[in-house]
Scaffold this motif. Structure first.
Motif, PDB file in Angstrom:
ATOM      1  N   GLY A 147       0.829  -1.200   0.000  1.00 21.41           N
ATOM      2  CA  GLY A 147       0.000   0.000   0.000  1.00 21.41           C
ATOM      3  C   GLY A 147       0.858   1.242   0.000  1.00 21.41           C
ATOM      4  O   GLY A 147       2.041   1.210  -0.314  1.00 21.41           O
ATOM      5  N   ASP A 166      -6.571   5.756   6.812  1.00 20.28           N
ATOM      6  CA  ASP A 166      -7.053   6.291   5.542  1.00 20.28           C
ATOM      7  C   ASP A 166      -8.409   5.652   5.239  1.00 20.28           C
ATOM      8  O   ASP A 166      -8.498   4.480   4.851  1.00 20.28           O
ATOM      9  CB  ASP A 166      -6.043   5.956   4.438  1.00 20.28           C
ATOM     10  CG  ASP A 166      -6.415   6.560   3.101  1.00 20.28           C
ATOM     11  OD1 ASP A 166      -7.571   6.993   2.930  1.00 20.28           O
ATOM     12  OD2 ASP A 166      -5.543   6.591   2.206  1.00 20.28           O
ATOM     13  N   LYS A 209     -10.482   6.341   2.914  1.00 22.55           N
ATOM     14  CA  LYS A 209     -10.696   6.156   1.480  1.00 22.55           C
ATOM     15  C   LYS A 209     -10.201   4.794   1.031  1.00 22.55           C
ATOM     16  O   LYS A 209     -10.872   4.079   0.268  1.00 22.55           O
ATOM     17  CB  LYS A 209      -9.998   7.265   0.693  1.00 22.55           C
ATOM     18  CG  LYS A 209     -10.100   7.121  -0.809  1.00 22.55           C
ATOM     19  CD  LYS A 209      -9.370   8.262  -1.523  1.00 22.55           C
ATOM     20  CE  LYS A 209      -9.417   8.100  -3.035  1.00 22.55           C
ATOM     21  NZ  LYS A 209      -8.686   9.205  -3.725  1.00 22.55           N
ATOM     22  N   HIS A 210      -8.994   4.404   1.490  1.00 23.27           N
ATOM     23  CA  HIS A 210      -8.394   3.146   1.064  1.00 23.27           C
ATOM     24  C   HIS A 210      -8.571   2.023   2.094  1.00 23.27           C
ATOM     25  O   HIS A 210      -8.178   0.885   1.840  1.00 23.27           O
ATOM     26  CB  HIS A 210      -6.905   3.342   0.762  1.00 23.27           C
ATOM     27  CG  HIS A 210      -6.646   4.190  -0.435  1.00 23.27           C
ATOM     28  ND1 HIS A 210      -5.668   5.169  -0.462  1.00 23.27           N
ATOM     29  CD2 HIS A 210      -7.260   4.229  -1.647  1.00 23.27           C
ATOM     30  CE1 HIS A 210      -5.684   5.762  -1.642  1.00 23.27           C
ATOM     31  NE2 HIS A 210      -6.640   5.212  -2.371  1.00 23.27           N
TER      32      HIS A 210
END
Length: 292
Positions: A112, A154, A156-157
């Motif tokens: 990631g 995070d 979003k991810h």
């Protein structure tokens, strides 16, 4: 003459009493008050053992000491400020980041993204990623140092970041600062242990808790109290995790307890980093119990 406690007078045998300064100055104090119940049956590290210490500055101290003694240590020269694998930044030493390394090395799970400075980048390493993966796979003795429980997530991810989020990128819709919970830390240790044992069944694993306090806290409360909560959570997690295991190749070394309860003046002026004499004392104790 040995003092008798109130509980002992009333027949509660086997009580391990808290030591005073007099007891800690005794030659057997380390064995009696720190290593009792945590000592290996005998030295388990030889000059042929491949050792890798995971963590930041404290892991670096461990690595350099062992190298100086002639042991086979990986990543001993790496600066944790310039590496995101094995030797990692002090604000990254949380169990999600540690677990990610083992999932990547043993299960080929993508690492990631991480945040470095003001840019979103891939992990930086001293060597190529495959070389780092080989180091992990070829390790015989894993030293894993836990550091903190604060981490950026995070949304979003759906992943924990490996570094803090710069202020100008603090988008509250995307990022949030989390206190990694007891259960999540415990599950992460279990996953790390399982991955290592499945892929390196004969290897040995030693956990430590870094004595180095938090650099800072984003929780909007006292950083000293935040550090206490962080260390207490991780130590409780380690206690629970180790209590569940019956494995003669799994160890805990009480570096945190030794720094905070054994030495009189362990800290440098910044009250965060330990002195060279402290490193020498702690690692000499480690050597006495673990090094052949």
């Amino acid at each position: 003459m040995k003092k008798t406690s109130v509980l002992e007078k009333h027949g509660f045998a086997g009580l391990n009493r808290w030591p005073g300064r007099e007891q800690l100055d005794h030659t057997d104090s380390v064995a009696d008050y720190f290593m009792h119940g945590y000592s290996p049956s005998g030295p388990v590290i030889s000059k042929e053992t491949g050792i890798t210490a995971f963590g930041s500055c404290f892991a670096g101290n461990v690595s350099r000491f062992l190298l100086k003694k002639g042991y086979k240590v990986n990543a001993h020269s790496w600066d944790h400020n310039l590496s995101d694998i094995i030797r990692i930044d002090e604000i990254m030493v949380h169990t999600p980041a540690l677990l990610a390394q083992f999932e990547w090395a043993f299960s080929d799970k993508p690492l990631g993204s991480v945040f470095i400075g003001s840019a979103e980048e891939k992990a930086q390493t001293y060597h190529g990623l495959e070389a780092c993966k080989t180091i992990i796979k070829n390790t015989d003795f894993f030293i894993i140092t836990l550091g903190l429980t604060e981490a950026w997530y995070d949304k979003k991810h759906g992943q924990y970041l490996w570094k803090f989020v710069p202020n100008k990128k603090l988008d509250p819709e995307r990022f949030e600062n989390r206190f990694v919970s007891f259960n999540e830390n415990l599950n992460n240790l279990e996953k790390i242990y399982t991955l290592i044992k499945q892929n390196k069944p004969d290897s040995k694993i030693l956990f430590t808790l870094s004595p180095i306090p938090l650099l800072g806290s984003y929780h909007g409360k006292s950083v000293i109290c935040a550090n206490t909560a962080s260390k207490a959570t991780l130590r409780a997690v380690l206690h629970e995790f180790l209590s569940q295991k019956d494995d003669e190749n799994l160890f805990y070394f009480p570096s945190y307890e030794l720094v905070n309860n054994y030495l009189n003046s362990p800290w440098k002026e910044d009250k965060r980093h330990i002195t060279p004499d402290t490193v020498e004392t702690i690692m000499s104790i480690f050597g006495q119990y673990y090094l052949k």
